[in-house]
Design a protein around this motif. Structure first.
Motif, short mmCIF file in Angstrom:
data_model
loop_
_atom_site.label_atom_id
_atom_site.label_comp_id
_atom_site.label_asym_id
_atom_site.label_seq_id
_atom_site.Cartn_x
_atom_site.Cartn_y
_atom_site.Cartn_z
N GLU A 53 0.77 -1.40 -0.16
CA GLU A 53 -0.02 0.03 -0.03
C GLU A 53 1.09 1.27 0.15
OE1 GLU A 53 -2.40 -0.33 3.50
OE2 GLU A 53 -3.80 -1.93 2.59
N GLN A 56 3.52 0.74 -3.36
CA GLN A 56 3.01 0.58 -4.83
C GLN A 56 4.15 -0.21 -5.86
OE1 GLN A 56 -0.50 1.63 -5.76
NE2 GLN A 56 -0.29 1.57 -3.31
N GLY A 81 -7.28 -4.67 -2.95
CA GLY A 81 -6.89 -3.12 -2.81
C GLY A 81 -6.99 -2.35 -4.24
N SER A 83 -4.17 -0.75 -5.20
CA SER A 83 -2.98 -0.65 -6.24
C SER A 83 -2.97 -1.71 -7.45
CB SER A 83 -1.80 -1.33 -5.15
OG SER A 83 -1.78 -2.62 -5.11
#
Length: 225
Positions: A53, A56, A81, A83
């Protein structure tokens, strides 16, 4: 003027493995690769999710069995998530269950730790492009599993109907025993025939016995008849 591979942006890689020596070995293996940059290391799944997170990376090289949060669960969280990070499993485990769980979690590929440096580099680039990457042994296991015939399952009511057939009952008698309409009995039998790939009642019973789908008193009665 810069051109060729050196002109491309380096792929940013995160390595997640709870074994310090193994993690260091992977980092060392990729350290001299000009197209790859190791941007972080994680010692467990939860740290891998947090670092992904924050950093990246393009690809996470993820071990499976780690403390706090295992690699499969971490993979699922990363994939779910925001990304665009791809997760490439790198592990020593190659059981069907491990492979299936990782693939279902969203891993882009599955490599074993006996991969060579060149294989690992190529796999990282393929994963970053969104291409599925599988170690040859893993691919062979998946293909073999896909080729296995799907297990035949009958519903409880279908077992009741077929058990009554094994007892020698007619459709009318089966309907009376199970308190269902004769048309319903026929419908259940047609479904059983389709599942067992047979064309008549006798072969349905025989096939069900072969597959252990008729058990207990019904099986013994059918076998004695």
């Amino acid at each position: 003027m810069t051109h060729g591979p050196t002109a491309r942006r380096k792929l940013r890689i995160l390595v997640a493995d709870d074994h310090t020596v193994m993690r260091a070995g992977v980092v060392a293996l990729l350290a001299d690769e000009p197209t790859i940059e190791i941007v972080g290391e994680a010692e467990d799944g939860r740290a891998a999710v947090a670092l992904t997170e924050r950093l990246q990376p393009d690809v996470v090289l993820m071990d499976l069995r780690m403390p706090i949060l295992d690699g499969t669960s971490a993979t699922a969280r990363i994939v779910a998530g925001p990304s665009r990070t791809r997760v490439l499993i790198l592990t020593t485990y190659e059981t069907d269950a491990e492979i299936e769980r990782a693939v279902e979690a969203g891993a882009i590929g599955y490599l074993l730790k006996d991969a060579t440096r060149d294989q690992l580099v190529e796999a990282v680039h393929s994963a970053a492009r969104g291409e599925t990457v599988l170690a040859p042994r893993v691919a062979a296991r998946l293909v073999a599993r896909m080729r296995r015939p799907a297990p035949v399952t009958l519903t409880p009511r279908e077992v009741d109907v077929l058990g009554a057939v094994a007892d020698g009952l007619s459709n009318v008698e089966i309907g009376r025993r199970l308190v269902i309409a004769e048309a319903t009995v026929k419908t259940h039998l047609l479904r059983v025939f389709a599942k067992l790939d047979v064309a008549d009642r006798t072969h349905a019973v025989v096939r069900a016995l072969e597959l252990n789908l008729l058990e207990g008193p019904r099986r013994r009665a059918a076998e004695d008849s």
